[in-house]
Design a protein around this motif. Structure first.
Motif, PDB file in Angstrom:
ATOM      1  N   ILE A 224       0.822  -1.210   0.000  1.00 58.63           N
ATOM      2  CA  ILE A 224       0.000   0.000   0.000  1.00 58.63           C
ATOM      3  C   ILE A 224       0.855   1.260   0.000  1.00 58.63           C
ATOM      4  O   ILE A 224       0.478   2.282  -0.586  1.00 58.63           O
ATOM      5  N   GLU A 225       2.018   1.216   0.618  1.00 55.01           N
ATOM      6  CA  GLU A 225       2.907   2.383   0.591  1.00 55.01           C
ATOM      7  C   GLU A 225       3.283   2.726  -0.848  1.00 55.01           C
ATOM      8  O   GLU A 225       3.242   3.895  -1.261  1.00 55.01           O
ATOM      9  N   SER A 244      -5.622  -6.610   6.243  1.00 54.91           N
ATOM     10  CA  SER A 244      -5.030  -5.786   5.195  1.00 54.91           C
ATOM     11  C   SER A 244      -5.574  -4.367   5.278  1.00 54.91           C
ATOM     12  O   SER A 244      -4.837  -3.384   5.091  1.00 54.91           O
ATOM     13  N   ALA A 245      -6.866  -4.240   5.553  1.00 56.19           N
ATOM     14  CA  ALA A 245      -7.482  -2.909   5.626  1.00 56.19           C
ATOM     15  C   ALA A 245      -6.884  -2.067   6.750  1.00 56.19           C
ATOM     16  O   ALA A 245      -6.722  -0.847   6.608  1.00 56.19           O
ATOM     17  N   ILE A 246      -6.537  -2.690   7.873  1.00 54.49           N
ATOM     18  CA  ILE A 246      -5.925  -1.939   8.979  1.00 54.49           C
ATOM     19  C   ILE A 246      -4.556  -1.411   8.565  1.00 54.49           C
ATOM     20  O   ILE A 246      -4.176  -0.273   8.886  1.00 54.49           O
ATOM     21  N   ALA A 247      -3.783  -2.207   7.832  1.00 56.21           N
ATOM     22  CA  ALA A 247      -2.495  -1.717   7.324  1.00 56.21           C
ATOM     23  C   ALA A 247      -2.710  -0.525   6.399  1.00 56.21           C
ATOM     24  O   ALA A 247      -1.941   0.453   6.422  1.00 56.21           O
ATOM     25  N   VAL A 248      -3.748  -0.589   5.584  1.00 59.84           N
ATOM     26  CA  VAL A 248      -4.074   0.517   4.685  1.00 59.84           C
ATOM     27  C   VAL A 248      -4.458   1.760   5.478  1.00 59.84           C
ATOM     28  O   VAL A 248      -3.994   2.871   5.195  1.00 59.84           O
ATOM     29  N   ILE A 249      -5.305   1.587   6.479  1.00 56.92           N
ATOM     30  CA  ILE A 249      -5.743   2.725   7.289  1.00 56.92           C
ATOM     31  C   ILE A 249      -4.560   3.377   7.996  1.00 56.92           C
ATOM     32  O   ILE A 249      -4.445   4.609   8.059  1.00 56.92           O
TER      33      ILE A 249
END
Length: 431
Positions: A224-225, A244-249
């Motif tokens: 995502i970075e 995965s969504a938490i890493a994105v957030i």
């Protein structure tokens, strides 16, 4: 919750739609579970999960343990670290450890027949969840009636519903990134199909990036970075699960991108917290990990006790719920995560204990294998035919079976959550 005629019609439509790293603990009991070598007269279920670095699996274990406790079953938790070799080794050694039943999550499609065969060859009753070799069904004769069932949410429908909610929340237009799951996994293929269907229905959406996040935070972070660096004007990011969504957030917060909407699947506590705080979290699918773990244990117990199920009941979708409001997120946390004990009555699910008035609490519908695998492009091998009993069972009774399960999902403790979502209904139309 009593089903209405409208709800029943929606459930039938749901059937038509369904038809249309971390911690490695190889071959050792995890402290989260019981000891398979304890009471030799007490049946024991092995619960296999790929990792403990994903909150959903902790919920599955929690529900499995709660159901096992209610049914007086021992629990042996095994973590195989996403390794198919380790997973198979654990199953191959299960019989010598006194395992009677096994809840399996085949790491990928290709490994599932060997894994299930290893269990059933030892007379271990097995359920498999989320990933299964196409055209391999529990009714195959080599499993000797010990492959109890393949159970999962309708991932196409669920990911479609979640992605559609996220897209609606950005006004139906803008740039979107899609973080996918594990390559070669049935669930990942299905979720990608559902997301793509939602994208196809919204011509104002531009897909600017699609890459695998491995369904965990560590693997998703560098992905995502890079994608955010290349697309700083993105409007929404749709993920295959909440980890995965938490890493994105977290990446969005580091960049001050507070207006970007994020979707996921699993309805883990941390994602629901973010939704309530009015941050990036926009929608997630509650697939009820604790109920799902417990339901599989009950089905295994029923097989062990000799309860009878029809072939069409051996492959089923569970109902689920798209949570996309702050109020629904808070209510789900209250009903499920903050409840002690869990709100599900495990013994009432059991057909061995309740032959006539069993109550699954969350409804299920049968799967037509031709539609299920066909929709992700898995055509049957030349000359393939379903096992005769399964094929016969699907020729007419399947819709009746869906109605039966709706009638037997009465005491749904999730009912207060449903009315607080944007749609006001579950994936199969319960309100």
């Amino acid at each position: 919750m009593t089903p209405t005629s409208s709800t029943r019609r929606r459930l039938m439509a749901g059937v038509a739609f369904a038809a249309a790293v971390p911690l490695f603990a190889a071959c050792a009991s995890n402290s989260a579970g019981g000891d398979a070598t304890g009471d030799p007269d007490r049946p024991t279920v092995m619960v296999q999960v790929p990792t403990l670095d994903n909150s959903y699996w902790a919920d599955v274990i929690k529900g499995a343990e709660a159901a096992a406790d209610a049914l007086d079953i021992g629990v042996d938790v095994q973590v195989y670290g996403d390794s198919t070799d380790t997973q198979l080794s654990q199953v191959q050694q299960a019989g010598s450890k006194g395992i009677d039943m096994a809840l399996l999550f085949a790491q990928d499609q290709a490994s599932s027949p060997t894994l299930i065969q290893a269990a059933t060859d030892q007379d271990i009753y097995a359920t498999n969840i989320f990933s299964n070799q196409p055209w391999s069904t529990p009714s195959e004769p080599e499993y000797n009636d010990h492959y109890v069932g393949y159970f999962l949410p309708d991932n196409v429908r669920d990911s479609y519903n979640m992605a559609s909610s996220v897209i609606d929340q950005i006004g139906g237009e803008g740039k979107v990134i899609h973080i996918t799951g594990l390559p070669g996994n049935t669930t990942a293929d299905e979720r990608q199909l559902g997301v793509q269907q939602a994208l196809n229905e919204n011509p104002g959406i531009e897909l600017v990036g699609r890459e695998s996040g491995g369904e965990n935070r560590v693997a998703t972070q560098p992905v995502i970075e890079d994608l955010l660096t290349a697309n700083p004007d993105v409007d929404a990011i749709i993920c295959h699960n909440d980890d995965s969504a938490i890493a994105v957030i977290n990446a969005l917060k580091d960049r001050g991108m507070s207006d970007v909407k994020v979707g996921g699947i699993d309805a883990i506590d941390e994602f629901l917290d973010d939704m309530q705080n009015g941050s990036n979290a926009a929608a997630t699918v509650a697939i009820h990990g604790s109920w799902f773990g417990g339901y599989n244990v009950v089905r295994l117990y029923d097989a062990y006790e000799g309860a009878e199920y029809t072939p069409a009941e051996s492959m089923m979708f569970q109902d689920s719920l798209t949570i996309d409001t702050s109020d629904a997120a808070g209510e789900y946390q209250s009903v499920v995560y903050q409840a002690d004990p869990l709100p599900f009555d495990w013994t009432s699910i059991s057909r061995a204990m309740n032959p006539d008035d069993w109550d699954t609490q969350v409804t299920l519908v049968p799967i037509d294998p031709y539609e299920y695998w066909g929709r992700i492009g898995e055509e049957p091998p030349a000359g393939y035919e379903l096992p005769a009993a399964y094929a016969e069972d699907l020729e007419g009774p399947a819709l009746d079976l869906a109605s039966t399960y709706l009638d037997h999902s009465v005491a749904n403790p999730l009912a207060p959550v449903i009315g607080l979502t944007l749609s006001g209904e579950t994936s199969f139309g319960q309100k």
